[in-house]
Structures are given as C-alpha cells and as structure tokens.
Motif scaffolding. Structure first.
Motif, PDB file in Angstrom:
ATOM      1  N   GLN A  84       0.889  -1.117   0.061  1.00 55.34           N
ATOM      2  CA  GLN A  84      -0.185   0.158  -0.223  1.00 55.34           C
ATOM      3  C   GLN A  84       0.810   1.197   0.061  1.00 55.34           C
ATOM      4  O   GLN A  84       0.463   2.335  -0.552  1.00 55.34           O
ATOM      5  N   LEU A  85       2.072   1.046   0.371  1.00 50.73           N
ATOM      6  CA  LEU A  85       2.919   2.390   0.501  1.00 50.73           C
ATOM      7  C   LEU A  85       3.757   2.564  -0.798  1.00 50.73           C
ATOM      8  O   LEU A  85       4.376   3.423  -0.782  1.00 50.73           O
ATOM      9  N   LEU A 110      -0.771   0.856 -12.798  1.00 47.81           N
ATOM     10  CA  LEU A 110      -1.125  -0.622 -12.365  1.00 47.81           C
ATOM     11  C   LEU A 110      -2.423  -1.081 -12.874  1.00 47.81           C
ATOM     12  O   LEU A 110      -3.476  -0.550 -12.396  1.00 47.81           O
ATOM     13  N   ILE A 111      -2.637  -2.128 -13.777  1.00 44.73           N
ATOM     14  CA  ILE A 111      -3.674  -2.498 -14.347  1.00 44.73           C
ATOM     15  C   ILE A 111      -3.835  -4.173 -14.357  1.00 44.73           C
ATOM     16  O   ILE A 111      -4.828  -4.605 -14.510  1.00 44.73           O
ATOM     17  N   ASN A 112      -2.838  -4.677 -14.108  1.00 45.87           N
ATOM     18  CA  ASN A 112      -2.667  -6.290 -13.925  1.00 45.87           C
ATOM     19  C   ASN A 112      -2.258  -6.716 -12.644  1.00 45.87           C
ATOM     20  O   ASN A 112      -1.180  -6.310 -12.164  1.00 45.87           O
ATOM     21  N   LEU A 113      -2.922  -7.377 -11.801  1.00 47.86           N
ATOM     22  CA  LEU A 113      -2.659  -8.074 -10.232  1.00 47.86           C
ATOM     23  C   LEU A 113      -2.884  -9.272 -10.349  1.00 47.86           C
ATOM     24  O   LEU A 113      -3.904 -10.032 -10.447  1.00 47.86           O
ATOM     25  N   ASP A 114      -1.664 -10.098 -10.050  1.00 47.65           N
ATOM     26  CA  ASP A 114      -1.740 -11.529  -9.804  1.00 47.65           C
ATOM     27  C   ASP A 114      -1.027 -12.000  -8.640  1.00 47.65           C
ATOM     28  O   ASP A 114      -0.312 -11.736  -8.346  1.00 47.65           O
ATOM     29  N   PRO A 118      -4.871   5.966  -2.061  1.00 46.68           N
ATOM     30  CA  PRO A 118      -5.350   7.084  -2.513  1.00 46.68           C
ATOM     31  C   PRO A 118      -5.427   7.196  -4.030  1.00 46.68           C
ATOM     32  O   PRO A 118      -6.360   8.179  -4.679  1.00 46.68           O
ATOM     33  N   ARG A 119      -4.841   6.281  -4.830  1.00 43.55           N
ATOM     34  CA  ARG A 119      -5.036   6.505  -6.481  1.00 43.55           C
ATOM     35  C   ARG A 119      -6.427   5.305  -6.718  1.00 43.55           C
ATOM     36  O   ARG A 119      -6.747   5.181  -7.834  1.00 43.55           O
TER      37      ARG A 119
END
Length: 523
Positions: free
Chosen positions: A345-346, A352-356, A384-385
C-alpha cells in the motif's frame, strides 16, 4: 480385372472333388496370389503415403509443431537429443527443424559439461532469434561445491568473452563473492583479437542470478556485487538464499541488498525470489522508475507474526523510501501472505492494471487469519489512487473469499479478465459465490460486480462445484462474456465429467461465447 477361370474349370463351376495333383496346383496358385496381393497392397500404401497430408505440411508449420513438442524452456541434454531425433526422421524434417530458429536458441547445460564448441554450434543455428544460455550447478548448492571448478570454468569464461551474442543468461552461485570472482576472471580473459563486436557478457539483456548458500553484500553501496552486472540489463531475476543462511545482521532496518541506481533505472522487468523480510525486498525498488513488470516470490510465513514495534519500524522504513513506480503495469505475487498488503500500500503505482496474487495454501490457516484477507485486500485497493477502479486483470489463487469480499468486487468496475484459482469460498448462506453475486445484483442493480467482464477463468475446482449456479449467473448477469475456462483439480469419471457440460450447454449455443472445460491431474 478378369478372374482367370480356365485353369481348372470343372472345379470352379462344378461341385467336383479335386485330385491330389489339383490340390497341389491350387495351393501353389494361392501362394502366388497372396504374394501378388501383398505386393499391390504395399504399392498402394506407398502411393497413399506419397499423397498423405503430413507430406504437404509446410516446413514452417512443422517447425512450430517441433517447437511445441520440445517445449519453451532451455533445452537440457534430453531436450537437445529430442531435437536431433526429429532431424533424423527425414531430410524434409531436417530442413524444417533447421529453418525453425527457435529450436536452437536456448541451451541448458551443467557447468562441468560445458563446451564452448558445442554451445556455439547449437546457438549458431538460431539466426537472429534472441538466444538463452542457462548454466546450472552439477548438484544442489552446498559447502562441498568448489566454485573455482564450476564458476571460473574456462569454457564459461570463453563463452562470455568470445562466444556468440547472448540475450538471456542464467547463472548459479553459492554467494556474491563467487559471482564477483567470475566477473573479475572474465575481465582478465583475453577476447578475440580480430573481433570488433562487444563481448557476449556485454550484450546480455535478461540476467538470472541464483544465490544458493550465503549473502555477503557489503553495508556500503559502493561495494555491492551488482556493480558487476552488465549495463545492458533490462530484465533481472534475482533468487536469494534462505535467510537461515545469512551470515550478517539480516534483521537490521538498513538495506542488506544494494541495487545501483544505474542498474535499477534500466530495468523494465524485475523478479525477486526469497524469504527475506519484505522491507529488504521492496527496498530494491527505490530507483526502479522505469519498471513495467514486477514479480515477488516471497516464500515466507513470517509476515503473519510481524506485530508491534517491529511492524511499525518496517512500515516506517518503506515509507521513508518514497518508492514510486510510475510505469508499473503488472504486479505478480507468489507464495506470499495476506499481510503483505500494508507494505504494498506504501508503493506508488499509478499505472497498475494487472494484479496476479498467489498466496500460501489457505487450508493451513486458522479462521481468524483467513478473515483478515478481505479487509487487508480492501485497504490495498482503496489507496489514494483507487487501484481497484483501474484494474483490468485480476488473478486470485489460494485466497479466502467470504461475503465481505463482495464489497471489494463492486469496485472492480473496469475489470475485463478474472481468474479464480483454487480458492476457498465461504459465502453465507449457501456458500456459493455465484449465487451471492447474482443476489447482489438483484439487491443493487445499478452497481453490479464486474460490469465489463469479458473473460472468466475458474481453475482447480472441487468436484462438488455447482456448475448450474455459475451458468445461471452468467446467463442473467454477464451477457457480454466472451470466454469461459473451467478446470478441475481431480480426475472425474467420464460419465461424471460429461454431466458438467450440461450446465453450460446453453452458453455454448449462445453466439460469441467460447467455453473450455477440462480436467487436470491433482497436483
């Protein structure tokens, strides 16, 4: 063809009994006819073979088939033998194999068997295709290995100084000192006197460094072994030894790993593997401003036990680094814990659009630990984003999905590809995720989960999975779905497995939806 009937007409057209001489004559005729039949059958087979579809396959297609046969990994001794066997089938297959440069562009060899002539001869057939060389230890890394005999191998030094252009290089070392010794030996190795091309070592773009036993990185950034890596590196895979083997004060807040800024800024792909404290691993990202893909294989259970002052100190250390990854579009986590989310989170990841995400097996955790997944994941996406609202691809493997996760799914408004792999779903009251998603849409039709979903993958499902509820959910809630992939973690009887096709029969008939259902062996 007219059948000859004039030899013994009284036997062919009457019910006469043949004499012994006539029996012998008929048997000789039968033997002659059998030989004639065999000849014409063979002749017919030759003609059919000459007209077979296989012979009409273009060499380029044969080459692609060969490539899928041997696989995409660097070819060890068995893989190279398989390629040679394909070449020996016929001249056509030999020519097809030679024309497929991807068959010859990757080699994996044990250090003691390394041969300059053999490696260059093999990679020399790759043409302009990027080449890969993987040098592996002869056995598991341990104190008995003599680094001089394997890592300062004259054949390896010759390959890295006088060999062919290399794009991808993988090396294993007991510790950083051995890596530095190899590079120092390489500097003193004479290059070809008549060559104007750079050394293969200086052309490497993808570098894999596997450290097996220990870590002696200096406390000073000026003495880090990573100063020795080629300046051409754009992709780095770093595999660290178990923290059990670390000889210095590994628990210190300061960096144990030092990645020079000029190396970090050059990287577009970075893979880190190790069970070290997460603040040490994330500290490597300080200067990775051009990073686009990041993979962290964090095989550690210690994050769940990180509490109090120690946790605050680690979080404070990462916060003080102000890590920004403005171009990162893909983040992969392997064998990690739910408790890594506060640290991630920091990180500033605006693209970022792809999270695996792949976690430790949830079936070994307590219920209290499992229930922490939803709030930790939600806090991470509500940075925040608002990461959740920009994701296009999400994979959850070995996670825990409960009712509170549905609220997280509501924020994934731009998600187009969802993969759920071997997850433990406990959704009240029925325990069925897709019934809950359907009920959620009925309660709040203006804000359904996954409104833009195009591809849904469900892997390693249990045999008790309710396929009908999935089909009903997709029929009502996801008319725009283009592809569905389903696999099971165990072998079912054919009759049982066939029954699952009924649940999506209507989806197969629907125009524009592609459905794949298969079973896989239990891992």
């Amino acid at each position: 063809m007219e059948v000859p009937c004039n030899i013994l007409p009284h036997l062919y057209f009457a019910n006469a009994i043949p004499s012994p001489e006539e029996v012998a004559l008929i048997q000789r005729n039968n033997e002659w006819l059998q030989g004639l039949i065999s000849y014409y059958e063979s002749y017919l087979q030759w003609n059919m073979s000459a007209l077979s579809v296989v012979r009409q396959v273009p060499p380029e297609v044969l080459g692609e088939i060969f490539q899928h046969t041997v696989g995409l990994a660097p070819l060890g001794e068995d893989g190279r033998k398989q390629v040679i066997d394909l070449c020996l089938v016929s001249k056509g297959w030999y020519d097809a194999a030679l024309s497929c440069h991807q068959l010859w562009n990757r080699v994996s060899v044990e250090a003691s068997l390394l041969s300059f002539n053999r490696v260059t001869a093999w990679l020399g057939r790759a043409g302009t295709v990027p080449t890969t060389l993987e040098v592996v230890a002869n056995e598991e890394c341990d104190d008995a290995i003599e680094p001089d005999s394997q890592l300062e191998n004259p054949e390896l030094l010759r390959l890295l100084s006088q060999g062919l252009h290399l794009d991808n290089l993988s090396l294993s070392f007991p510790d950083p000192e051995c890596f530095e010794s190899m590079v120092d030996a390489l500097e003193s190795f004479e290059p070809l006197s008549d060559s104007t091309s750079p050394r293969p070592w200086d052309t490497v773009r993808v570098l894999t460094l596997n450290f097996c036993d220990d870590w002696y990185d200096s406390t000073s950034p000026e003495d880090t072994p990573f100063l020795k890596v080629p300046k051409t590196i754009t992709s780095l895979q770093l595999r660290l030894p178990l923290c059990f083997w670390i000889s210095r004060d590994y628990s210190a807040m300061g960096p144990v790993l030092h990645l020079p800024p000029y190396v970090a800024e050059n990287l577009t792909t970075f893979t880190i593997s190790g069970d070290w404290d997460v603040h040490h691993l994330l500290g490597l990202l300080t200067h990775c401003t051009n990073l686009q893909e990041l993979t962290i294989d964090h095989d550690s259970h210690d994050l769940a036990n990180l509490h109090g002052e120690r946790e605050e100190a680690c979080l404070g250390h990462i916060r003080s680094l102000n890590i920004s990854l403005p171009q990162l579009h893909t983040l992969r986590l392997r064998r990690t814990s739910f408790y890594i989310f506060p640290f991630l989170q920091l990180l500033d990841m605006p693209s970022l659009i792809n999270l695996d995400l792949e976690f430790h097996d949830v079936r070994s955790m307590t219920m209290d630990a499992l229930l922490n997944f939803a709030p930790l994941f939600a806090d991470f996406l509500q940075t925040p984003r608002k990461l959740g609202r920009q994701l296009r691809y999400l994979r959850l493997a070995d996670a825990f999905i409960c009712s509170s996760v549905l609220g997280i799914f509501e924020d994934l408004t731009r998600l187009t590809h969802l993969v759920l792999d071997n997850n433990d779903c406990q959704i009240e009251p029925t325990g069925d995720l897709f019934q809950a998603l359907q009920a959620q849409k009925e309660e709040n039709p203006t804000r359904p989960c996954f409104p833009r979903l195009k591809i849904l993958e469900l892997h390693r499902l249990p045999p008790t999975f309710d396929f009908l509820s999935l089909s009903e959910y997709l029929r009502i809630c996801k008319p725009q779905l283009k592809e569905l992939v389903v696999s099971y973690d165990i072998f079912l009887e054919p009759s049982e497995f066939a029954g699952y096709y009924v649940g999506v029969g209507n989806m197969k008939a629907r125009s524009g939806t592609l459905v794949h259902i298969y079973r896989c062996a239990k891992s």
